[in-house]
Design a protein around this motif. Structure first.
Motif, PDB file in Angstrom:
ATOM      1  N   TYR A  92       3.615   7.170  -1.908  1.00  0.00           N
ATOM      2  CA  TYR A  92       3.459   7.183  -0.460  1.00  0.00           C
ATOM      3  C   TYR A  92       2.410   8.199  -0.036  1.00  0.00           C
ATOM      4  O   TYR A  92       1.499   7.920   0.754  1.00  0.00           O
ATOM      5  CB  TYR A  92       4.815   7.493   0.162  1.00  0.00           C
ATOM      6  CG  TYR A  92       4.812   7.576   1.652  1.00  0.00           C
ATOM      7  CD1 TYR A  92       4.461   6.463   2.419  1.00  0.00           C
ATOM      8  CD2 TYR A  92       5.167   8.745   2.299  1.00  0.00           C
ATOM      9  CE1 TYR A  92       4.467   6.531   3.792  1.00  0.00           C
ATOM     10  CE2 TYR A  92       5.175   8.821   3.672  1.00  0.00           C
ATOM     11  CZ  TYR A  92       4.825   7.710   4.430  1.00  0.00           C
ATOM     12  OH  TYR A  92       4.820   7.778   5.786  1.00  0.00           O
ATOM     13  N   ARG A  93       2.535   9.377  -0.620  1.00  0.00           N
ATOM     14  CA  ARG A  93       1.564  10.435  -0.283  1.00  0.00           C
ATOM     15  C   ARG A  93       0.167  10.038  -0.738  1.00  0.00           C
ATOM     16  O   ARG A  93      -0.821  10.325  -0.060  1.00  0.00           O
ATOM     17  CB  ARG A  93       1.963  11.753  -0.946  1.00  0.00           C
ATOM     18  CG  ARG A  93       3.293  12.280  -0.527  1.00  0.00           C
ATOM     19  CD  ARG A  93       3.253  12.892   0.842  1.00  0.00           C
ATOM     20  NE  ARG A  93       2.241  13.924   0.936  1.00  0.00           N
ATOM     21  CZ  ARG A  93       1.574  14.209   2.030  1.00  0.00           C
ATOM     22  NH1 ARG A  93       1.773  13.517   3.124  1.00  0.00           N
ATOM     23  NH2 ARG A  93       0.689  15.176   2.035  1.00  0.00           N
ATOM     24  N   VAL A  95      -1.051   7.028  -0.937  1.00  0.00           N
ATOM     25  CA  VAL A  95      -1.618   6.059  -0.005  1.00  0.00           C
ATOM     26  C   VAL A  95      -2.047   6.762   1.267  1.00  0.00           C
ATOM     27  O   VAL A  95      -3.110   6.494   1.837  1.00  0.00           O
ATOM     28  CB  VAL A  95      -0.596   4.946   0.280  1.00  0.00           C
ATOM     29  CG1 VAL A  95      -1.125   4.015   1.352  1.00  0.00           C
ATOM     30  CG2 VAL A  95      -0.303   4.183  -0.994  1.00  0.00           C
ATOM     31  N   GLN A  96      -1.225   7.700   1.707  1.00  0.00           N
ATOM     32  CA  GLN A  96      -1.562   8.427   2.926  1.00  0.00           C
ATOM     33  C   GLN A  96      -2.850   9.216   2.776  1.00  0.00           C
ATOM     34  O   GLN A  96      -3.705   9.229   3.651  1.00  0.00           O
ATOM     35  CB  GLN A  96      -0.435   9.404   3.261  1.00  0.00           C
ATOM     36  CG  GLN A  96       0.596   8.842   4.188  1.00  0.00           C
ATOM     37  CD  GLN A  96       1.488   9.947   4.686  1.00  0.00           C
ATOM     38  OE1 GLN A  96       1.701  10.945   3.996  1.00  0.00           O
ATOM     39  NE2 GLN A  96       2.004   9.787   5.878  1.00  0.00           N
ATOM     40  N   GLU A  97      -2.981   9.893   1.651  1.00  0.00           N
ATOM     41  CA  GLU A  97      -4.111  10.796   1.490  1.00  0.00           C
ATOM     42  C   GLU A  97      -5.388  10.039   1.211  1.00  0.00           C
ATOM     43  O   GLU A  97      -6.460  10.429   1.664  1.00  0.00           O
ATOM     44  CB  GLU A  97      -3.855  11.782   0.337  1.00  0.00           C
ATOM     45  CG  GLU A  97      -2.781  12.805   0.621  1.00  0.00           C
ATOM     46  CD  GLU A  97      -3.218  13.822   1.657  1.00  0.00           C
ATOM     47  OE1 GLU A  97      -4.436  13.974   1.854  1.00  0.00           O
ATOM     48  OE2 GLU A  97      -2.334  14.434   2.281  1.00  0.00           O
ATOM     49  N   HIS A  98      -5.292   9.012   0.385  1.00  0.00           N
ATOM     50  CA  HIS A  98      -6.527   8.377  -0.085  1.00  0.00           C
ATOM     51  C   HIS A  98      -6.789   7.035   0.563  1.00  0.00           C
ATOM     52  O   HIS A  98      -7.790   6.408   0.246  1.00  0.00           O
ATOM     53  CB  HIS A  98      -6.467   8.204  -1.609  1.00  0.00           C
ATOM     54  CG  HIS A  98      -6.293   9.497  -2.340  1.00  0.00           C
ATOM     55  ND1 HIS A  98      -7.182  10.535  -2.195  1.00  0.00           N
ATOM     56  CD2 HIS A  98      -5.346   9.932  -3.182  1.00  0.00           C
ATOM     57  CE1 HIS A  98      -6.775  11.544  -2.942  1.00  0.00           C
ATOM     58  NE2 HIS A  98      -5.662  11.212  -3.534  1.00  0.00           N
ATOM     59  N   ARG A  99      -5.914   6.588   1.416  1.00  0.00           N
ATOM     60  CA  ARG A  99      -6.069   5.281   2.046  1.00  0.00           C
ATOM     61  C   ARG A  99      -6.288   4.207   1.000  1.00  0.00           C
ATOM     62  O   ARG A  99      -7.078   3.285   1.198  1.00  0.00           O
ATOM     63  CB  ARG A  99      -7.227   5.249   3.053  1.00  0.00           C
ATOM     64  CG  ARG A  99      -7.319   6.397   4.002  1.00  0.00           C
ATOM     65  CD  ARG A  99      -6.098   6.621   4.819  1.00  0.00           C
ATOM     66  NE  ARG A  99      -5.609   5.429   5.526  1.00  0.00           N
ATOM     67  CZ  ARG A  99      -4.370   5.299   5.927  1.00  0.00           C
ATOM     68  NH1 ARG A  99      -3.472   6.230   5.654  1.00  0.00           N
ATOM     69  NH2 ARG A  99      -3.987   4.237   6.586  1.00  0.00           N
ATOM     70  N   GLU A 101      -4.176   2.154  -2.454  1.00  0.00           N
ATOM     71  CA  GLU A 101      -3.096   2.129  -3.430  1.00  0.00           C
ATOM     72  C   GLU A 101      -3.617   1.642  -4.771  1.00  0.00           C
ATOM     73  O   GLU A 101      -2.859   1.213  -5.618  1.00  0.00           O
ATOM     74  CB  GLU A 101      -1.922   1.278  -2.949  1.00  0.00           C
ATOM     75  CG  GLU A 101      -2.292  -0.012  -2.278  1.00  0.00           C
ATOM     76  CD  GLU A 101      -1.077  -0.663  -1.630  1.00  0.00           C
ATOM     77  OE1 GLU A 101      -0.275  -1.195  -2.398  1.00  0.00           O
ATOM     78  OE2 GLU A 101      -0.939  -0.626  -0.403  1.00  0.00           O
ATOM     79  N   ASP A 102      -4.912   1.711  -4.940  1.00  0.00           N
ATOM     80  CA  ASP A 102      -5.520   1.252  -6.184  1.00  0.00           C
ATOM     81  C   ASP A 102      -5.672   2.441  -7.132  1.00  0.00           C
ATOM     82  O   ASP A 102      -6.418   3.372  -6.864  1.00  0.00           O
ATOM     83  CB  ASP A 102      -6.884   0.639  -5.883  1.00  0.00           C
ATOM     84  CG  ASP A 102      -7.436  -0.061  -7.117  1.00  0.00           C
ATOM     85  OD1 ASP A 102      -6.934   0.209  -8.224  1.00  0.00           O
ATOM     86  OD2 ASP A 102      -8.362  -0.864  -6.952  1.00  0.00           O
TER      87      ASP A 102
ATOM     88  N   ALA B 156      -9.827   9.930   4.917  1.00  0.00           N
ATOM     89  CA  ALA B 156      -9.231  10.052   3.594  1.00  0.00           C
ATOM     90  C   ALA B 156      -9.831  11.249   2.865  1.00  0.00           C
ATOM     91  O   ALA B 156     -10.947  11.667   3.140  1.00  0.00           O
ATOM     92  CB  ALA B 156      -9.492   8.790   2.794  1.00  0.00           C
TER      93      ALA B 156
ATOM     94  N   VAL C 663       9.932   3.582   2.729  1.00  0.00           N
ATOM     95  CA  VAL C 663       8.628   4.152   2.387  1.00  0.00           C
ATOM     96  C   VAL C 663       7.510   3.171   2.686  1.00  0.00           C
ATOM     97  O   VAL C 663       6.491   3.513   3.269  1.00  0.00           O
ATOM     98  CB  VAL C 663       8.598   4.572   0.909  1.00  0.00           C
ATOM     99  CG1 VAL C 663       7.176   4.930   0.494  1.00  0.00           C
ATOM    100  CG2 VAL C 663       9.523   5.732   0.682  1.00  0.00           C
ATOM    101  N   PHE C 664       7.717   1.916   2.297  1.00  0.00           N
ATOM    102  CA  PHE C 664       6.550   1.034   2.278  1.00  0.00           C
ATOM    103  C   PHE C 664       6.547  -0.071   3.321  1.00  0.00           C
ATOM    104  O   PHE C 664       5.523  -0.721   3.507  1.00  0.00           O
ATOM    105  CB  PHE C 664       6.392   0.420   0.892  1.00  0.00           C
ATOM    106  CG  PHE C 664       5.796   1.405  -0.055  1.00  0.00           C
ATOM    107  CD1 PHE C 664       4.477   1.792   0.088  1.00  0.00           C
ATOM    108  CD2 PHE C 664       6.558   1.978  -1.057  1.00  0.00           C
ATOM    109  CE1 PHE C 664       3.937   2.717  -0.762  1.00  0.00           C
ATOM    110  CE2 PHE C 664       6.020   2.909  -1.900  1.00  0.00           C
ATOM    111  CZ  PHE C 664       4.711   3.282  -1.756  1.00  0.00           C
ATOM    112  N   VAL C 672      -6.343  -4.572  -3.085  1.00  0.00           N
ATOM    113  CA  VAL C 672      -6.759  -4.077  -4.390  1.00  0.00           C
ATOM    114  C   VAL C 672      -7.741  -5.090  -4.937  1.00  0.00           C
ATOM    115  O   VAL C 672      -7.531  -6.299  -4.814  1.00  0.00           O
ATOM    116  CB  VAL C 672      -5.549  -3.939  -5.324  1.00  0.00           C
ATOM    117  CG1 VAL C 672      -5.998  -3.662  -6.733  1.00  0.00           C
ATOM    118  CG2 VAL C 672      -4.627  -2.848  -4.832  1.00  0.00           C
TER     119      VAL C 672
END
Lengths: 112, 163, 776
Positions: A92-93, A95-99, A101-102, B156, C663-664, C672
């Motif tokens: 979660y963090r 995704v939040q930080e880096h925008r 999920e890859d 980001a 969470v999601f 992706v």
């Protein structure tokens, strides 16, 4: 029964592994959970399936199932819950930080 | 889960909360002889309480209402468990030696006791603390969805990509 | 014990003090180092002969600090401290005030202690530790002038080659230790027949010899020694001619009682030794730098000594030990002489030096003594040992061939000795040198003079060292009293004839030096493969090893979770399959319980749930599918008589699903990049393999004996009697295995704290940003 269980475990492991290898961090966490199911079932199966009563002592019952794998699995379930929660928050963090999920985008920087 | 502060829901939660807690206690106590014990009881207790409260008040509110220092709760549980583990050593027994027996009490009649239950209590407290912390913190963290000012617009963190 | 241990510890203690004393003493630091060396020499002399004692060090690994000061170790220890003392004295004048003396003496004393550790240790592992320490000290000393490229090149080269050999040696020692069950030298020798009969003894021997050959600069590892000449000359005299390069020879002789009957022994040791002897002599003639000539001649002489140990005869050992002693003295002497020439004229180029004898008569005399001894001129020490060498070669297993090779190499040796002793000192005086040559001050001449005196004394009266030094050393190696008869005159023996041939032939060759040089040059031009080129390709100019390492590393270390997992899981799959195959595991008699319909349903739902989780495009669907997979797992537990598990799994399942949703559910579904076909194929392959192995593993486990029934029986029988609980699973958790549970809840707490702090961290940062604080 053992054969069926083995196949079920195989499916869980294969699906879990495939998810684990994914680039998407959410799928990685999901894969971890599937692997946990597979592992717990495997532990139980290696203790022998369905012979005897549940390991709660009752007068007159002589044969019980093996309590050792059960104790192991109980521990594993609880620990896995903690790990899953941690992974979730981490994802979660991320995704939040880096925008993103890859995970392929999260590689370190080359040392040169 | 956007049902915030609906009076009906709050009342229902209040009604349900105490029976759930009693249920958890019952699961905990029977654990020594029947299926149950600290782990399950802790999970039921923490899961139910945190989820119900979160649903009723919203998680941020629930965190504020339940403003207990989680690290301290965890420490308490670990301390209880450790004391029951190391305690026997102080009395000259091997570490982890548990005692048990029967006891006649005035009102309840014959009651079994076992120090192992104390250890299980430590487990219970730790599980409750951890699960509550996780649920409430994650729930509250969720409230800051992207799109809200201060969260979504934030750039980001720079990641340097490989060639 | 005190003297022996003290001799090892004192140089180390002194070494540590050197940088501190440097501030106090400045230029005069050399005298402090000299005092340490003298004190160590005194300690070595006071070690009782044949002393051995043990201090336990790491008894669990069979490592004991065994001091074994037999005749062989004492001889080396004496050389190390004796020549060490002279080198300290010599270096006081050699090194200018501008050098960092604190470091120099730190390193050189470190070396002295390490080298003493090597020769006095009776335990192979301890020996190895000191062995590598000498390599480190050598590295530091070669690179003492680290601003020069040659210093860096030489230091790195010496370190890489000797340490690679050292690693091979460690492997060999470990194999040897596991064969014999001990690392103690004396115990190893006691179990010789057992060791030699073992099929791996040959591997151990080759690996250990690799260590010895690299250290003693044998072909093809000789290439580091000439480049080590970048070190200050006292270092060259001390480490790279008199002592450190002898460590390999020392070890070979140490293992002589153990390995000399081994079928590989002569073939490996003597062949390499003779080849090195010839090649070194040949290369020495091609060099024009005096130090390079000495380096190559050292290589050649080391080969000579090595070949003697390889013969496996008592005669060979005696000749080898005597020549080792002689070589240390005359080569140390020659290096000091070359250092003086370098110091006084400013150059070491043979072509620029001529007629120095007029200006430097004492130096010329010293050079004559040293070179004469090396060539084997009668009345000098080398003559005696060279006679023995030729005789032992003739009588050895290689017979006339070895003697012929030895004589041939000796002709070349005589030739370059004449270059050293004659060409540069006589003939027309040169004025080409950077400095005007004049005689060195006497303190600088004293150390080589002492060595020259030893050379002459031994040459005139070999009995001087026979009884006190050489005989005990030979006895220690052989394990029996040797029949030594060191003498100048043995009558008209074949060896005398060969000596004469070597001297006369060398003289003739020297007269026609230019023609010889041209011939050698043509040979050199025709050789394509040079060991140096290989080294440079691997380590220096092309840095191939570094490139390979980088390529391998960047291949595995991609920083991408999936790639690591592919490696880990692939290895696990292969490992499990290999083990199952090698152990001959079969899926045993499966006492299969019949499958009932609802079991089909349970497993069907589990499989369907897993596949849905896998295939779901939508994240919410995947999460829901995961929850759906968990429920039949819980039911399955209940069905398999595990009520505690069923309850726990159920509750955890609910909570986990809620967590996932919390969470999601509200994060945007980010895209992706679609995977490439290859990427996906590999993933599918790995996933299927893991699944198959898991299924196979389950069946194997079901067919094998399960958890030992005794454990289960113990818990079942004692649960109520000993712990007062009827729920056996719970009793195991809180009582029998309470420790595990305690650690488990500790881990759980840590996970909780991690979640707690991670979420709070995000929140507080956000709050800060909202207040206009700086984002990092």
């Amino acid at each position: 029964m053992e054969l069926l269980t083995a196949i079920g475990i195989g499916v869980l492991f294969a699906a879990g592994t495939y998810l684990l290898l994914s680039r998407n961090v959410v799928r990685v966490v999901l894969g971890n959970s599937l692997l946990a199911y597979g592992t717990n079932l495997m532990l139980l199966a290696s203790g022998g399936l369905g012979r005897g009563a549940a390991p709660v002592l009752v007068e007159g019952v002589e044969v019980y199932t093996d309590p050792v794998p059960q104790a192991l699995i109980l521990t594993a379930i609880v620990i896995n819950f903690g790990v899953t929660a941690f992974l979730l928050v981490l994802a979660y963090r991320m995704v939040q930080e880096h925008r993103s999920e890859d995970l392929a985008h999260l590689r370190g920087v080359d040392d040169e | 889960m956007k049902l915030k502060e609906s009076p009906v829901l709050v009342s229902i939660v209040h009604l349900v909360l105490w029976p759930v807690k009693l249920l958890a206690l019952w699961i905990f106590l029977r654990g020594h002889h029947l299926p149950g014990g600290g782990f399950i009881a802790g999970l039921v207790m923490a899961g139910a309480v945190a989820l119900l409260r979160g649903m009723a008040y919203g998680y941020e509110e629930a965190v504020r209402l339940l403003d207990i220092p989680f690290p301290a709760v965890l420490g308490l549980g670990l301390a209880v468990a450790t004391v029951t583990v190391l305690g026997p050593a102080l009395l000259g027994h091997p570490v982890m030696k548990h005692a048990f027996g029967r006891l006649s009490l005035p009102l309840l009649g014959e009651v079994e006791w076992a120090t192992a239950v104390l250890f299980d209590l430590g487990v219970f407290v730790v599980v409750v603390g951890t699960v509550k912390a996780i649920l409430l913190q994650i729930g509250a963290g969720k409230a800051r969805e992207p799109g809200r000012p201060g969260a979504g617009e934030r750039g980001a963190m720079p990641i340097r990509l490989r060639r | 014990m005190a003297a022996a241990l003290g001799a090892i510890v004192l140089p180390f203690a002194g070494a540590v003090l050197m940088p501190l004393l440097y501030r106090l003493l400045g230029r005069r630091l050399g005298y402090a180092a000299l005092a340490v060396a003298v004190a160590t020499l005194a300690l070595v002399l006071s070690i009782p002969e044949g002393f051995s004692g043990t201090v336990n060090w790491v008894p669990q690994l069979g490592i004991a600090l065994t001091v074994q000061a037999d005749g062989w170790g004492r001889l080396l220890a004496l050389l190390i401290t004796g020549i060490g003392t002279l080198v300290m004295l010599y270096s006081i004048l050699y090194l200018g005030a501008e050098e960092d003396l604190g470091k120099f003496y730190l390193y050189i004393l470190l070396f002295m202690g390490a080298m003493l550790g090597v020769v006095l240790s009776g335990n192979l592992l301890v020996l190895y530790v000191f062995w590598e320490l000498t390599s480190v000290a050598s590295f530091l000393l070669i690179g003492f002038w680290y601003t020069e490229e040659s210093g860096v090149y030489g230091a790195v080269k010496a370190l890489l080659i000797t340490v690679s050999g050292g690693l091979a040696m460690l492997a060999g020692i470990t194999i040897l230790g596991s064969i014999a069950g001990t690392y103690e030298l004396t115990a190893l020798v006691d179990r010789r027949s057992e060791v030699l009969a073992h099929p791996l003894s040959g591997v151990a021997l080759v690996l250990i010899l690799l260590g010895a050959f690299t250290k003693s600069a044998q072909v093809p590892f000789h290439i580091w020694l000439p480049d080590a000449m970048a070190a200050p000359t006292p270092v060259s005299a001390y480490l790279h001619s008199a002592t450190m390069v002898k460590a390999g020879l020392f070890l070979v002789a140490r293992l002589w009682p153990l390995f000399s009957p081994h079928p590989y022994w002569t073939g490996l040791v003597s062949t390499v030794g003779l080849a090195t002897m010839v090649l070194g002599a040949y290369l020495a003639l091609q060099k024009t730098d005096l130090k390079a000539i000495l380096a190559m001649s050292t290589v050649s002489q080391l080969g000579l000594i090595l070949s003697l140990f390889g013969y496996g005869t008592a005669e060979g050992v005696a000749a080898g030990i005597l020549h080792l002693f002689n070589h240390s003295t005359f080569k140390g002497l020659l290096f000091m002489v070359v250092g003086i020439i370098d110091h006084m004229t400013g150059t070491r180029e043979v072509t620029r030096l001529s007629g120095l004898a007029r200006a430097m008569p004492v130096t010329a005399a010293l050079a004559a003594v040293g070179a004469g001894a090396m060539a084997g001129v009668p009345l000098l020490s080398g003559f005696v040992s060279k006679e023995l060498f030729l005789e032992a070669s003739l009588h050895g297993p290689l017979g006339a061939l070895a003697a012929a090779v030895g004589t041939g190499a000796s002709i070349l040796t005589t030739t370059y000795c004449l270059v050293l002793a004659h060409k540069i000192f006589y003939g027309p005086e040169t004025h080409d040198t950077p400095k005007h040559p004049h005689e060195a001050p006497w303190p600088m001449l004293l150390p080589p003079a002492v060595l020259a005196a030893v050379v002459v004394a031994v040459g005139v009266y070999p009995g001087l060292v026979e009884h006190g030094l050489v005989a005990p050393a030979v006895a220690a190696v052989l394990g029996e009293e040797p029949h030594l008869h060191l003498a100048l005159w043995h009558g008209f023996t074949p060896a005398l004839g060969m000596s004469a041939v070597a001297l006369v032939g060398g003289l003739v060759a020297y007269r026609r030096l230019d023609a010889l040089a041209a011939l050698l040059g043509r040979i050199a031009g025709s050789i394509r493969l040079h060991a140096n080129a290989v080294y440079d390709y691997l380590w220096w100019r092309e840095k191939a090893v570094e490139r390979w390492a980088r390529a391998i590393t960047s291949y595995q270390m991609t920083g991408f979770l999936r790639d690591y997992l592919v490696f880990i899981l692939g290895a696990a799959v292969l490992g499990i399959l290999t083990t199952a195959w090698m152990k001959g595991l079969r899926i045993g008699e499966l006492n299969l319980a019949p499958v009932e319909p609802h079991e089909w349903v349970l497993m069907g739902v589990i499989a369907a749930g897993a596949l849905t989780t896998l295939l779901a495009r939508n994240r919410l669907v995947a999460i829901a599918a995961l929850g759906i997979t968990g429920l039949p797992v819980s039911l399955y537990f209940a069905w398999m008589r595990a009520p505690d598990l069923a309850l726990t799994q159920l509750v955890v399942e609910v909570i986990t699903t809620v967590l996932f949703l919390l969470v999601f559910a509200h994060l945007p579904q980010l895209k992706v990049d679609p995977p490439t076909p290859r990427y996906r194929d590999v993933n599918v392959l790995v996933a299927v393999a893991v699944g198959a192995v898991a299924a196979l593993y389950t069946l194997l486990a079901a067919g094998l004996r399960r958890f030992p029934p005794e454990i289960a029986r113990y818990y079942l029988e004692n649960s109520y009697e000993a712990a007062g609980g009827k729920n056996v699973v719970n009793v195991i958790l809180v009582d029998f295995r309470g420790w595990d549970t305690l650690f488990e809840i500790t881990v759980l707490s840590m996970a909780g704290l991690a979640v707690y702090s991670l979420t709070r961290l995000g929140r507080s940062r956000e709050a800060e940003e909202a207040r206009g604080g700086e984002s990092w």
